[in-house]
Design a protein around this motif. Structure first.
Motif, PDB file in Angstrom:
ATOM      1  N   ASP A 293       0.872  -1.084  -0.014  1.00 52.32           N
ATOM      2  CA  ASP A 293      -0.008   0.004  -0.051  1.00 52.32           C
ATOM      3  C   ASP A 293       1.113   1.395   0.015  1.00 52.32           C
ATOM      4  N   GLY A 294       0.835   2.051  -0.985  1.00 52.92           N
ATOM      5  CA  GLY A 294       1.615   3.246  -1.035  1.00 52.92           C
ATOM      6  C   GLY A 294       2.816   2.852  -2.223  1.00 52.92           C
TER       7      GLY A 294
ATOM      8  N   TYR B  68      -6.578   7.744  -8.454  1.00 48.64           N
ATOM      9  CA  TYR B  68      -5.867   7.874  -9.561  1.00 48.64           C
ATOM     10  C   TYR B  68      -6.322   8.176 -10.991  1.00 48.64           C
TER      11      TYR B  68
ATOM     12  N   ALA C  64      -2.954   4.725   2.471  1.00 46.15           N
ATOM     13  CA  ALA C  64      -4.044   4.773   3.371  1.00 46.15           C
ATOM     14  C   ALA C  64      -3.939   4.051   4.364  1.00 46.15           C
TER      15      ALA C  64
ATOM     16  N   GLU D  77     -10.906   9.810   3.058  1.00 46.89           N
ATOM     17  CA  GLU D  77     -10.668   9.971   1.660  1.00 46.89           C
ATOM     18  C   GLU D  77     -11.669   9.192   1.185  1.00 46.89           C
TER      19      GLU D  77
HETATM   20  C1  IPD Z   1      -3.316   3.691  -2.622  1.00 51.67           C
HETATM   21  C2  IPD Z   1      -2.821   4.482  -1.343  1.00 51.67           C
HETATM   22  C3  IPD Z   1      -3.039   6.054  -1.302  1.00 51.67           C
HETATM   23  C4  IPD Z   1      -4.398   6.420  -1.572  1.00 51.67           C
HETATM   24  C5  IPD Z   1      -5.324   5.494  -2.831  1.00 51.67           C
HETATM   25  C6  IPD Z   1      -4.718   4.214  -2.513  1.00 51.67           C
HETATM   26  P1  IPD Z   1      -2.009   1.659  -3.372  1.00 51.67           P
HETATM   27  O1  IPD Z   1      -3.180   2.463  -2.463  1.00 51.67           O
HETATM   28  O2  IPD Z   1      -3.237   3.816  -0.335  1.00 51.67           O
HETATM   29  O3  IPD Z   1      -2.548   6.495  -0.297  1.00 51.67           O
HETATM   30  O4  IPD Z   1      -4.673   7.587  -1.614  1.00 51.67           O
HETATM   31  O5  IPD Z   1      -6.417   5.831  -2.894  1.00 51.67           O
HETATM   32  O6  IPD Z   1      -5.518   3.444  -3.789  1.00 51.67           O
HETATM   33  O7  IPD Z   1      -2.412   1.804  -4.831  1.00 51.67           O
HETATM   34  O8  IPD Z   1      -0.735   2.193  -3.202  1.00 51.67           O
HETATM   35  O9  IPD Z   1      -2.272   0.110  -3.124  1.00 51.67           O
END
Ligand code: IPD
Length: 307
Positions: free
Chosen positions: A109-110, A198, A226, A243
């Motif tokens: 994540d991130g 995204y 997140a 969010e």
């Molecule tokens: C993302 C991250 C990001 C959040 C996005 C997520 P990923 O996950 O958690 O902070 O703003 O909504 O999709 O794509 O890095 O696994």
């Protein structure tokens, strides 16, 4: 955590919760070590994209999820697994009525931080009751979020409190420090973590919502994970997190960790065709924050930007 469809924790599951938490910690650390060790190769030239050109996936996202699934197949063959990369899978041995656990995993994540060599990324592992594919129909009961770069591991099980394992900082043999969210009482003094999706059209709406949100709080932080955002609510490094459009694997473990730190976590309705929004904060500011964010998004949808 509240919600009409959320399952209760069966009494007979309670004695198993700390073992589920221990497994979540072990899995998150194991996958984190793999991901960290493989970063150089992962970011060299084999980076793919998913929902949009900015939504990256590396070979280590897939390798990390494979590792988590292999270990869960071996150690919890009766459980289902829902992961960011491969969706939901139930092994042949699974008996959902007897064994109601689904492991919800985010292998990295991130991912954008990971790609750029920024340290704010994590592996998130949660044991969940109910149906994690339906908003409001699941409940995390044990979980861990490990940051492989800092060595910090946030963890919790339902009713057991939230903890941060941080050997470097505590110097303590166990390395565990109990977490408590902040006690801020005024929204205008709250430091708010947030994140962005995204898709360009989602980001336009998120930017527009910030026009109302930013003047109403102390300031905004965008960390890039997140799962870690929810853990920073738990550790008091921010007061709140909001969010729109997160996925269950981004938030399942962090949701529990924030709740067990004393924070309240809630969803808000961001429209029928929209994914749910999430807010987490000290209890005294949560209702005001939820109203602020929900109204800001309603206005953003009603008065979309031109062009
Ligand atoms: C993302 C991250 C990001 C959040 C996005 C997520 P990923 O996950 O958690 O902070 O703003 O909504 O999709 O794509 O890095 O696994």
């Amino acid at each position: 955590m509240t919600g009409a469809g959320r399952p209760e924790v069966p009494r007979e599951l309670r004695p198993q919760l700390s073992a589920l938490r221990d497994l979540a910690v072990d899995l998150a650390i194991g996958a984190g070590e793999l991901v960290r060790a493989g970063r150089r190769e992962a970011v060299s030239d084999r980076v793919g994209t998913k929902s949009s050109v900015t939504d990256v996936v590396t070979i280590m996202d897939r390798a990390s999820e494979d590792y988590l699934r292999r270990r869960l197949d071996a150690e919890r063959p009766g459980d289902a697994v829902l992961g960011e990369e491969a969706g939901i899978e139930r092994s042949a041995a699974a008996q959902p009525q007897v064994n109601p656990i689904t492991w919800v995993v985010d292998p990295i994540d991130g991912t954008v931080n990971y790609l750029y060599g920024r340290p704010e990324y994590a592996v998130s592992v949660a044991a969940v009751l109910g149906d994690p594919t339906r908003p409001g129909a699941w409940r995390p009961v044990a979980g861990a979020v490990a940051n492989p770069e800092t060595g910090q591991v946030y963890h919790a099980y339902d009713g057991g409190g939230a903890f941060l394992r941080d050997h470097q900082r505590t110097g303590d043999a166990s390395g565990d420090r109990r977490l408590a969210c902040t006690t801020v009482t005024e929204l205008s003094l709250a430091l708010l973590a947030t994140g962005f999706g995204y898709a360009a059209e989602v980001r336009r709406e998120q930017a527009l919502a910030l026009v109302d949100i930013l003047p109403a709080v102390r300031d905004i932080r965008r960390g890039g994970s997140a799962a870690l955002d929810l853990c920073t609510v738990a550790s008091g490094v921010v007061d709140a997190y909001a969010e729109r459009g997160v996925h269950v694997w981004d938030v399942a473990a962090g949701w529990l960790i924030a709740t067990e730190s004393g924070a309240h976590v809630a969803t808000w309705d961001s429209g029928p065709e929209r994914p749910v929004g999430i807010v987490a904060a000290a209890p005294s500011i949560l209702p005001g924050l939820r109203d602020l964010v929900q109204d800001a998004y309603l206005r953003a949808r009603r008065d979309p930007p031109r062009g």
